[in-house]
Design an enzyme around this catalytic site. Structure first.
Site, PDB file in Angstrom:
ATOM      1  N   ASP A 176       0.881  -1.166   0.000  1.00 13.43           N
ATOM      2  CA  ASP A 176       0.000   0.000   0.000  1.00 13.43           C
ATOM      3  C   ASP A 176       0.921   1.219   0.000  1.00 13.43           C
ATOM      4  O   ASP A 176       2.132   1.095  -0.236  1.00 13.43           O
ATOM      5  CB  ASP A 176      -1.010  -0.037   1.157  1.00 13.43           C
ATOM      6  CG  ASP A 176      -0.370   0.187   2.524  1.00 13.43           C
ATOM      7  OD1 ASP A 176       0.882   0.266   2.602  1.00 13.43           O
ATOM      8  OD2 ASP A 176      -1.114   0.283   3.508  1.00 13.43           O
ATOM      9  N   HIS A 177       0.371   2.392   0.282  1.00 15.53           N
ATOM     10  CA  HIS A 177       1.190   3.614   0.263  1.00 15.53           C
ATOM     11  C   HIS A 177       2.289   3.568   1.335  1.00 15.53           C
ATOM     12  O   HIS A 177       3.387   4.059   1.120  1.00 15.53           O
ATOM     13  CB  HIS A 177       0.305   4.842   0.473  1.00 15.53           C
ATOM     14  CG  HIS A 177      -0.614   4.722   1.645  1.00 15.53           C
ATOM     15  ND1 HIS A 177      -1.750   3.924   1.603  1.00 15.53           N
ATOM     16  CD2 HIS A 177      -0.565   5.248   2.894  1.00 15.53           C
ATOM     17  CE1 HIS A 177      -2.361   3.986   2.774  1.00 15.53           C
ATOM     18  NE2 HIS A 177      -1.659   4.781   3.575  1.00 15.53           N
ATOM     19  N   CYS A 203       3.008  -3.287   3.978  1.00 14.01           N
ATOM     20  CA  CYS A 203       2.190  -2.135   4.370  1.00 14.01           C
ATOM     21  C   CYS A 203       2.897  -1.464   5.541  1.00 14.01           C
ATOM     22  O   CYS A 203       4.103  -1.665   5.730  1.00 14.01           O
ATOM     23  CB  CYS A 203       0.749  -2.527   4.668  1.00 14.01           C
ATOM     24  SG  CYS A 203       0.475  -3.607   6.077  1.00 14.01           S
ATOM     25  N   GLY A 204       2.188  -0.659   6.315  1.00 13.80           N
ATOM     26  CA  GLY A 204       2.869   0.045   7.402  1.00 13.80           C
ATOM     27  C   GLY A 204       3.441  -0.921   8.421  1.00 13.80           C
ATOM     28  O   GLY A 204       4.608  -0.834   8.807  1.00 13.80           O
ATOM     29  N   THR A 205       2.610  -1.847   8.866  1.00 17.67           N
ATOM     30  CA  THR A 205       3.044  -2.850   9.849  1.00 17.67           C
ATOM     31  C   THR A 205       3.208  -4.241   9.261  1.00 17.67           C
ATOM     32  O   THR A 205       3.903  -5.080   9.838  1.00 17.67           O
ATOM     33  CB  THR A 205       1.984  -2.963  10.961  1.00 17.67           C
ATOM     34  OG1 THR A 205       0.738  -3.326  10.346  1.00 17.67           O
ATOM     35  CG2 THR A 205       1.833  -1.652  11.724  1.00 17.67           C
ATOM     36  N   GLY A 206       2.508  -4.515   8.181  1.00 14.98           N
ATOM     37  CA  GLY A 206       2.383  -5.877   7.654  1.00 14.98           C
ATOM     38  C   GLY A 206       1.170  -6.593   8.222  1.00 14.98           C
ATOM     39  O   GLY A 206       0.772  -7.642   7.718  1.00 14.98           O
ATOM     40  N   GLY A 235      -2.198  -5.653   8.553  1.00 13.67           N
ATOM     41  CA  GLY A 235      -3.416  -5.638   7.744  1.00 13.67           C
ATOM     42  C   GLY A 235      -3.292  -6.507   6.514  1.00 13.67           C
ATOM     43  O   GLY A 235      -4.256  -7.208   6.131  1.00 13.67           O
ATOM     44  N   HIS A 243       7.911 -24.358   9.956  1.00 14.23           N
ATOM     45  CA  HIS A 243       6.804 -24.923  10.737  1.00 14.23           C
ATOM     46  C   HIS A 243       5.443 -24.742  10.076  1.00 14.23           C
ATOM     47  O   HIS A 243       4.567 -25.583  10.247  1.00 14.23           O
ATOM     48  CB  HIS A 243       6.748 -24.257  12.123  1.00 14.23           C
ATOM     49  CG  HIS A 243       7.851 -24.689  13.038  1.00 14.23           C
ATOM     50  ND1 HIS A 243       7.740 -24.654  14.404  1.00 14.23           N
ATOM     51  CD2 HIS A 243       9.097 -25.169  12.775  1.00 14.23           C
ATOM     52  CE1 HIS A 243       8.865 -25.089  14.961  1.00 14.23           C
ATOM     53  NE2 HIS A 243       9.716 -25.389  13.986  1.00 14.23           N
ATOM     54  N   ARG A 287       7.189   0.567   7.685  1.00 20.04           N
ATOM     55  CA  ARG A 287       7.363   1.717   8.582  1.00 20.04           C
ATOM     56  C   ARG A 287       8.226   1.414   9.799  1.00 20.04           C
ATOM     57  O   ARG A 287       8.814   2.321  10.374  1.00 20.04           O
ATOM     58  CB  ARG A 287       5.995   2.213   9.061  1.00 20.04           C
ATOM     59  CG  ARG A 287       5.258   3.034   8.022  1.00 20.04           C
ATOM     60  CD  ARG A 287       3.970   3.607   8.565  1.00 20.04           C
ATOM     61  NE  ARG A 287       3.336   4.496   7.587  1.00 20.04           N
ATOM     62  CZ  ARG A 287       2.036   4.726   7.531  1.00 20.04           C
ATOM     63  NH1 ARG A 287       1.212   4.121   8.375  1.00 20.04           N
ATOM     64  NH2 ARG A 287       1.543   5.555   6.633  1.00 20.04           N
ATOM     65  N   ARG A 312       6.229 -33.666  11.715  1.00 26.20           N
ATOM     66  CA  ARG A 312       5.162 -33.348  12.668  1.00 26.20           C
ATOM     67  C   ARG A 312       4.421 -32.061  12.304  1.00 26.20           C
ATOM     68  O   ARG A 312       3.281 -31.856  12.730  1.00 26.20           O
ATOM     69  CB  ARG A 312       5.735 -33.222  14.080  1.00 26.20           C
ATOM     70  CG  ARG A 312       6.617 -32.010  14.321  1.00 26.20           C
ATOM     71  CD  ARG A 312       7.239 -32.032  15.706  1.00 26.20           C
ATOM     72  NE  ARG A 312       7.922 -30.792  16.056  1.00 26.20           N
ATOM     73  CZ  ARG A 312       9.137 -30.462  15.639  1.00 26.20           C
ATOM     74  NH1 ARG A 312       9.806 -31.274  14.831  1.00 26.20           N
ATOM     75  NH2 ARG A 312       9.685 -29.317  16.013  1.00 26.20           N
ATOM     76  N   HIS A 313       5.070 -31.214  11.511  1.00 26.71           N
ATOM     77  CA  HIS A 313       4.419 -29.953  11.125  1.00 26.71           C
ATOM     78  C   HIS A 313       3.363 -30.157  10.038  1.00 26.71           C
ATOM     79  O   HIS A 313       2.451 -29.343   9.895  1.00 26.71           O
ATOM     80  CB  HIS A 313       5.457 -28.952  10.626  1.00 26.71           C
ATOM     81  CG  HIS A 313       6.559 -28.706  11.601  1.00 26.71           C
ATOM     82  ND1 HIS A 313       6.333 -28.179  12.850  1.00 26.71           N
ATOM     83  CD2 HIS A 313       7.891 -28.965  11.524  1.00 26.71           C
ATOM     84  CE1 HIS A 313       7.482 -28.103  13.502  1.00 26.71           C
ATOM     85  NE2 HIS A 313       8.438 -28.575  12.731  1.00 26.71           N
ATOM     86  N   ARG A 355      -0.215 -30.522  11.194  1.00 24.77           N
ATOM     87  CA  ARG A 355      -0.730 -29.277  11.775  1.00 24.77           C
ATOM     88  C   ARG A 355      -1.137 -28.301  10.673  1.00 24.77           C
ATOM     89  O   ARG A 355      -2.163 -27.616  10.777  1.00 24.77           O
ATOM     90  CB  ARG A 355       0.336 -28.664  12.688  1.00 24.77           C
ATOM     91  CG  ARG A 355       0.619 -29.549  13.891  1.00 24.77           C
ATOM     92  CD  ARG A 355       1.877 -29.158  14.624  1.00 24.77           C
ATOM     93  NE  ARG A 355       2.156 -30.111  15.693  1.00 24.77           N
ATOM     94  CZ  ARG A 355       3.340 -30.222  16.304  1.00 24.77           C
ATOM     95  NH1 ARG A 355       4.344 -29.443  15.936  1.00 24.77           N
ATOM     96  NH2 ARG A 355       3.519 -31.104  17.251  1.00 24.77           N
TER      97      ARG A 355
HETATM   98  C1  RB5 Z   1      -2.040   2.591   6.587  1.00 26.30           C
HETATM   99  O1  RB5 Z   1      -2.094   3.774   7.310  1.00 26.30           O
HETATM  100  C2  RB5 Z   1      -1.829   1.414   7.518  1.00 26.30           C
HETATM  101  O2  RB5 Z   1      -2.983   1.183   8.270  1.00 26.30           O
HETATM  102  C3  RB5 Z   1      -1.458   0.166   6.736  1.00 26.30           C
HETATM  103  O3  RB5 Z   1      -0.320   0.420   5.983  1.00 26.30           O
HETATM  104  C4  RB5 Z   1      -1.140  -1.073   7.548  1.00 26.30           C
HETATM  105  O4  RB5 Z   1      -0.165  -0.804   8.531  1.00 26.30           O
HETATM  106  C5  RB5 Z   1      -2.288  -1.810   8.079  1.00 26.30           C
HETATM  107  O5  RB5 Z   1      -2.155  -2.844   8.743  1.00 26.30           O
END
Ligand code: RB5
Length: 145
Positions: free
Chosen positions: A8-9, A65-68, A70, A98, A109, A132-133, A136
């Site tokens: 994403d952005h 994305c920002g955190t990965g 979402g 695993h 970010r 074993r994995h 699962r």
């Molecule tokens: C965008 O602001 C942010 O929500 C997206 O990049 C991501 O981090 C969502 O999980």
């Protein structure tokens, strides 16, 4: 190996250098967008990469994305996808060994480009452990039914 990649952005800045990094390693990289850093909704791009993997047009997927977070939540909704949000190389290896993860989601970010390259190295260099994995992972996939 064919790798579909999208962001994403918030992940856009790292997408091209990570795509180039994988291309330089010999992977066939399929860029699923976006083409610029304008604000977009990450589920739209998670779906593009998840569909590419689920339909066999790509072997693995990379989402940024920002955190990965979402991207992982969205991609995991697509049947056949095992997406893992990864912030260090150790977990990258473990999600392969695993969990047989076929999509990795990265933070643009909170994790540096260089660390994300090391994460991708571990993700692509580690095989599924089986044994074993395997049962699962089969139980995970049975949750789709
Ligand atoms: C965008 O602001 C942010 O929500 C997206 O990049 C991501 O981090 C969502 O999980």
């Amino acid at each position: 190996m064919r790798v579909a990649i999208a962001s994403d952005h918030a992940g856009f800045e790292q997408k091209a250098p990570l795509a180039q990094y994988l291309s330089d390693k010999g992977f066939t990289v399929i860029d699923e967008g976006p083409d610029n850093a304008e604000r977009v909704d990450y589920p739209d791009y998670a779906k593009r990469v998840a569909d590419a993997v689920a339909e066999g047009r790509a072997d693995r997927g990379v989402l940024i994305c920002g955190t990965g977070i979402g991207m992982a939540i969205a991609a995991d909704k697509v049947h056949g996808i095992r997406a893992a949000n990864i912030i260090n190389p150790e977990f990258a290896a473990l999600c392969r060994e695993h969990n047989d993860a076929n999509v990795i989601t990265l933070s643009g970010r909170f994790v540096s480009l260089e660390e994300n390259k090391r994460i991708l190295d571990a993700f692509f260099e580690t095989d599924f452990g089986g044994g074993r994995h395997a049962g699962r992972v089969e139980k995970i996939m049975a949750l789709e039914n």
